[in-house]
Structure formats: C-alpha cells, structure tokens
Design an enzyme around this catalytic site. Structure first.
Site, PDB file in Angstrom:
ATOM      1  N   SER A   1      -3.523  -3.417  -9.762  1.00  0.00           N
ATOM      2  CA  SER A   1      -2.541  -2.743  -8.902  1.00  0.00           C
ATOM      3  C   SER A   1      -1.735  -3.684  -8.013  1.00  0.00           C
ATOM      4  CB  SER A   1      -3.219  -1.686  -8.037  1.00  0.00           C
ATOM      5  OG  SER A   1      -4.053  -2.282  -7.072  1.00  0.00           O
TER       6      SER A   1
ATOM      7  N   LYS B   1      -3.810  -2.752  -0.565  1.00  0.00           N
ATOM      8  CA  LYS B   1      -2.428  -2.386  -0.895  1.00  0.00           C
ATOM      9  C   LYS B   1      -1.493  -2.901   0.196  1.00  0.00           C
ATOM     10  CE  LYS B   1      -3.773   0.522  -4.232  1.00  0.00           C
ATOM     11  NZ  LYS B   1      -4.244  -0.153  -5.389  1.00  0.00           N
TER      12      LYS B   1
END
Length: 171
Positions: free
Chosen positions: A47, A91
């Site tokens: 990711s 993230k």
C-alpha cells in the site's frame, strides 16, 4: 591441588543486588523509551509503494506524535487499525479535521468533510491500499506516532520526508 577461597555470602548478596538494580534500571529505561519516545515498526504490504517496500522495511515511529499531536498533511503515521483488532497500519495523512476530501478513486467519489478529531489517510499506492476510502476518517486517538525514519534495510536508511506539495509549488 590449590584451593581457592569462596566469596563470602555477603559479597555474593551485594553482587546479586547490584545486578538486580542494573537490570531493573535497564528495564525501566527501555519501557519508558518504547512507550513514550519511539519504537521500531516492521512493515509489510504494497500500500505504501514506492515510499516503503513490500516486505522488510523497519521504520522508526516517533511516539511524541501520539493521538495526532502535531500531525500535518503529508506526514506518514503509524496507527491501530480501526477495523482489525491487533493490526497496525502506516499511511499518509491527506486530510485533517475540517478538510474536504474525495472518498473515491481519483476524484470519482463524493466530497466529504473530515470530522474534528479525525484524519483522512491514504496509501501512496492507491490501487493496492485499504485506507480511509475503505474505513472512513481515522480517529486521531488511534495514531501511535509519526513515522520519521527508515532503519532497515541499511541501503535505504534515512529520514522520511513529507512529499506533499501545495499545487502552486509543483507548477
């Protein structure tokens, strides 16, 4: 055959006490450091490509940014996953309380306002990321800290930079 005198029990007792105190101090300092200053976090998954590799990177998480203290747009954060107990995520912060964000792929979704006390996080590799587009705004209380450096592999050791630019800076 030579005989060696055995140390007295009081001398042995003093050595055990000194060793015990050293281990206690070491344990307390280690606990304080890992709980309140920073920790090393291994990463897995695609990711955050190309910023963080799929497997094997170890990041330093600065815990002075716990619960979103001092977090800015573009910072990488380490957080407790909002849906999967015991799992963590890493993230990039793309929206803070009051900001408007798009909840879909590349502008195809609807605009929503990030509630106060929350942030909007996205992976750098949007097509392979489960992020706020999946689970919604992330409560700041789940943030464990800001990812500030890569520690491993040695060939890639360095500070993690905030690569987010204002539109006028990129022109």
């Amino acid at each position: 055959m030579p005989t060696f005198p055995l140390p007295s029990t009081t001398a042995l007792s003093r050595e055990y006490i000194r060793l015990s105190l050293f281990l206690l101090k070491f344990g307390l300092i280690t606990h304080f450091t890992l709980s309140h200053i920073g920790t090393l976090t291994p990463t897995t998954g695609p990711s955050m490509l190309p910023t963080i590799s799929v497997r094997g990177d170890v990041m330093y998480t600065n815990k002075l940014y716990t619960r979103g203290n001092g977090i800015k747009l573009g910072d990488l954060v380490d957080f407790k996953h909002p849906l999967v107990v015991g799992e963590a995520g890493c993230k990039r912060v793309m929206g803070l309380g009051g900001d408007f964000v798009c909840d879909g792929e590349e502008g195809a979704g609807r605009m929503i306002q990030v509630p106060e006390g929350h942030c909007w996080v996205l992976g750098d590799n949007l097509s392979a990321s489960r992020d706020s587009r999946t689970y919604g705004p992330l409560p700041l209380a789940l943030i464990k800290g800001r990812v500030t450096a890569r520690i491993w592999p040695l060939s890639a050791v360095g500070w993690m930079k905030n690569t987010l630019q204002r539109p006028e800076d990129g022109i």
